[in-house]
Structure formats: C-alpha cells, structure tokens
Design an enzyme around this catalytic site. Sequence first.
Site, short mmCIF file in Angstrom:
data_model
loop_
_atom_site.label_atom_id
_atom_site.label_comp_id
_atom_site.label_asym_id
_atom_site.label_seq_id
_atom_site.Cartn_x
_atom_site.Cartn_y
_atom_site.Cartn_z
NE ARG A 18 6.30 -0.41 10.26
CZ ARG A 18 5.22 -0.45 9.49
NH1 ARG A 18 5.22 0.14 8.32
NH2 ARG A 18 4.12 -1.07 9.88
CE LYS A 29 -2.06 -1.07 3.91
NZ LYS A 29 -1.33 -2.32 4.20
NE ARG A 49 1.99 -4.94 11.04
CZ ARG A 49 3.10 -4.68 10.35
NH1 ARG A 49 4.28 -5.03 10.84
NH2 ARG A 49 3.03 -4.09 9.19
NE ARG A 59 8.13 -2.58 6.25
CZ ARG A 59 6.83 -2.41 6.30
NH1 ARG A 59 6.21 -1.75 5.36
NH2 ARG A 59 6.13 -2.91 7.29
#
Length: 214
Positions: free
Chosen positions: A161, A14, A172, A128
């Site tokens: 993160r 996204k 999540r 990531r």
Amino acid sequence: MKNLILLGGPGVGKGTQAKMLAEKYSIPQISTGDILRAEIKSDSELGKQAAGYMKRGDLVPDDLILAMIEKRLQEDDTANGFILDGFPRTIPQAEGLDSILARLERRLDGVVDIEVPYEKLVQRITSRWGCSECGADFNSLSSPPQVVETCDHCGGRLQQRPDDKEETVRQRLLVYREKTAPLIDYYKRKSLLKIVDGDKPVESVFAAVCNTLI
Ligand code: AP5
C-alpha cells in the site's frame, strides 16, 4: 445481533480479525480504509478529496467519513449486524456514530480494542503485501507467499500500500495516539470496551476476540 467496532492502531490486525468475524457471524465488515481505497481507484469525487490525506498518513475529514458511514449503515446487509473496522477514529466520529445509530434505532453491542506494541506494528505493516488482482493479504514475516511478490491464489502481482512506507506508518501511529486512542476511554465510560492482546498468532487473537462477544 452483533453491532461491533474493532478499535486499535494501524496494523494491529483489525482487517484480519474483521474478515474472520464477518465469516463466522455472516455480517459485513465495514472498513472505511477499504471504502476510501475503492473510491480512489474509481477516481470518484470522494476519492479525489481523500487521496492526499491518506498518502500523508493523516485522517480524512470527519464530515466526509460520517456521510459515507451513514449511507453504508442503511444498506440491507447490515440488518443482522456489522463490524466497523477503522471507524470511528476521532471523538467527533464516535459522537456522529451515536447520532446515526439513534436515528436508525440501533445500538452498539461491543467495542474490541486490539493492542500490539508500537514497534511491532511498524514491522508488521512494512512487511504487508496485497494481491493487485484478488486482494489476498500476505506478510513477508508471518504469512509469506510461496513465490516472491506473487499471489498463491491467482498468480497476481503483490504490491505494498502507498501508505505502508515506514515514514508514513510512523505518521499514522502519531495520528492514532493523538486522535484515536482517546476513544478507548470514550467506550470504557459507556461500558462497551473489551481489550484483546493482538501480539499473538492470528488464531489465538481470533479466539480471544470471540470470547469477548459471548
Ligand atoms: P485503514 O485502511 O483503516 O488502515 P489502518 O487503520 O491504518 O489499519 P491497517 O489496514 O493498516 O491495519 P489493520 O489493523 O487492519 O491490520 P491488518 O489486519 O491489515 O486506513 C488507511 C487510511 O485511510 C488512514 O490512514 C486514513 O487516512 C484513512 N481513513 C480510514 N478510515 C478513516 C476514518 N474513519 N477517518 C478518517 N480517515 C480514515 O494486519 C496488518 C498486517 O499484519 C497484515 O500483513 C497481516 O497479515 C498481519 N497480521 C495481522 N494479524 C497478525 C498477527 N496476529 N500476528 C502477525 N501478523 C499479523
């Protein structure tokens, strides 16, 4: 005018696609995750309230998010459109957005749901890396930096993160299935939904997303 929502589970792309759309259409990307991370960094009251939920991989309460979005959508840069990235995430948030847009005399033009198999999402998110200085995004699988843990653009240190650890990513995903996936039907019923296969190279996904907006 393009008033858009990008829907999809954690890691479907996204943020990646929202940045590209923002550039192409000169409209702002409004990422509730980015706004919340900035609030945490500045140690604001909202940041303090949100931090625990985010660290666990749970959703921040709807009333906090809706207040944040209502304020953001009244800023001048949204006048020609906006891309909502990571919002709404629950049915009450979607209903709240409908009320906010009605008050602002605006309407949604489209909702793009990006779909990627769940197991690939865990892999994508846990690889990531973001630059602690300039915020550039890297991925050790699909777009690795030239030097390990170092930003290609500014030489800053790359970091992960805190909610990108595998255990938190799985939480999540559970929350997505339970609370966010029902929005697919919500927007299908409003004839706003377009589905895009996100399990393709970034540029192919972008072309498919843009096609849905014609
Ligand atoms: P948020 O920041 O919104 O995280 P998320 O939805 O889990 O999404 P991500 O940012 O992890 O992924 P993405 O889909 O943007 O993918 P990206 O482009 O980065 O939310 C974080 C937390 O904040 C939530 O858990 C919650 O606690 C709270 N929160 C936020 N909004 C909220 C709300 N509305 N209500 C309540 N709580 C809220 O891509 C991922 C990786 O894959 C990158 O490394 C990228 O380079 C790579 N990649 C992208 N596209 C491709 C591709 N096509 N092929 C290969 N790799 C790709």
